[in-house]
Design an enzyme around this catalytic site. Sequence first.
Site, short mmCIF file in Angstrom:
data_model
loop_
_atom_site.label_atom_id
_atom_site.label_comp_id
_atom_site.label_asym_id
_atom_site.label_seq_id
_atom_site.Cartn_x
_atom_site.Cartn_y
_atom_site.Cartn_z
N ASP A 159 0.81 -1.21 0.00
CA ASP A 159 0.00 0.00 0.00
C ASP A 159 0.85 1.27 0.00
OD1 ASP A 159 -2.97 -0.84 0.19
OD2 ASP A 159 -1.94 -2.15 1.58
N TYR A 163 8.56 -9.93 5.14
CA TYR A 163 8.62 -8.47 5.19
C TYR A 163 9.70 -8.06 6.18
CZ TYR A 163 4.14 -7.69 2.74
OH TYR A 163 3.13 -7.63 1.81
#
Length: 391
Positions: free
Chosen positions: A112, A167
């Site tokens: 995002d 991540y």
Amino acid sequence: MSEGGMDKQTATLLKRTNEENEDSAEKVQAAKRVKTDGEHAEDEKKYPKKKVVLLMAYSGKGYYGMQRNPGNSQFRTIEDDLVAALIKSGCIPENHGDEMKKMSFQRCARTDKGVSAAGQVVSLKVRLIDDIIEKINEHLPPQIKVLGLKRVTQGFNSKNNCDARTYSYMLPTLAFSPKDYDTGNIAAFRLEPETLQKVNRLFALYKGTHNFHNFTSQKAPSDPSARRYITEMSCGEPFIRRNYEFAVITVRGQSFMLHQIRKMIGLVIAVVKGYAKEEVMERSWGHEKVDVPKAPGLGLILERVHFDRYNKRFGGDGLHEKLEWDREEEEIKAFKEAHIYPTIIETECEEGSMVSWMATLPIHDFEATSIEVQDDKVKKQDDADEGNDSD
């Protein structure tokens, strides 16, 4: 002959000339169309479309996420620039840009607004032109780069075939300082080894399968999709950049929900700083509603995506390569050092997103379980962070 007769004759000649010019122009355009169609057919014949994956790296600053939103040009995304580069380089026909289904496009992970990636993988059908990676990169800005390409099976889907995602989250170690520490003296803070041990002991609690309904938005405790499997989570040794101390948190899981990683980190920070008791972590996986703070989006990076099952089934069939990127590792590191880390560090030093967020921790009530009260607080926090969502 009268002037009127001559004018009429002149008008007729002009009309005839114009019609002839229009006919000629239409013939030229038709010839161009035939030529263009012929060139496309020739391209298709010379470079038939094949299913591939592209390994990508990008700095997310200035972009409204990865996923393209056709018809919404004011919010530029990574995919907008990627598709434009694919068209300009001749990898896909121009009409595929508007309908991405035509090229079977799929991203492995949706990142995002502001979130970066060092190992994003997209699958699509392209014309395998000569020097394809170089030609695509010629039309991309410096903060987006295609690092690798591999052929895959026709039915491959980068999202569905992905087994796990890794991540990282880069943050100033000041985040783990005592709550009464003077945040005006950021450069002087250094993380104690004992505190780092505590941080990693808390992160280790996330390993395994838990119900993370409190770590995302609008997910009921009874929703089976709230159960997620985490295989790794830890914080590395601190290092100095621009006189500030930073550290990198790494987390690997099968998949992550919206806000999940940022909330996992946010809750551990709240516990380490003394705003919440350690037992809140176990309670957050239960059925009651728990107020979980969401750490800033800056610093979150999609590091790597994993295709273990695909590699086991097709990686040794003699036709396809394993989707591993060892040869690209040095280039991945170089891109992070040149484009991702400096952006995170400079933005943090100049804007102080972590310090600003830390100031909101006292408003969270980690003891309360009232759904109405907490929903209202979460909504206010989400509204403040709107447009900066992360996986």
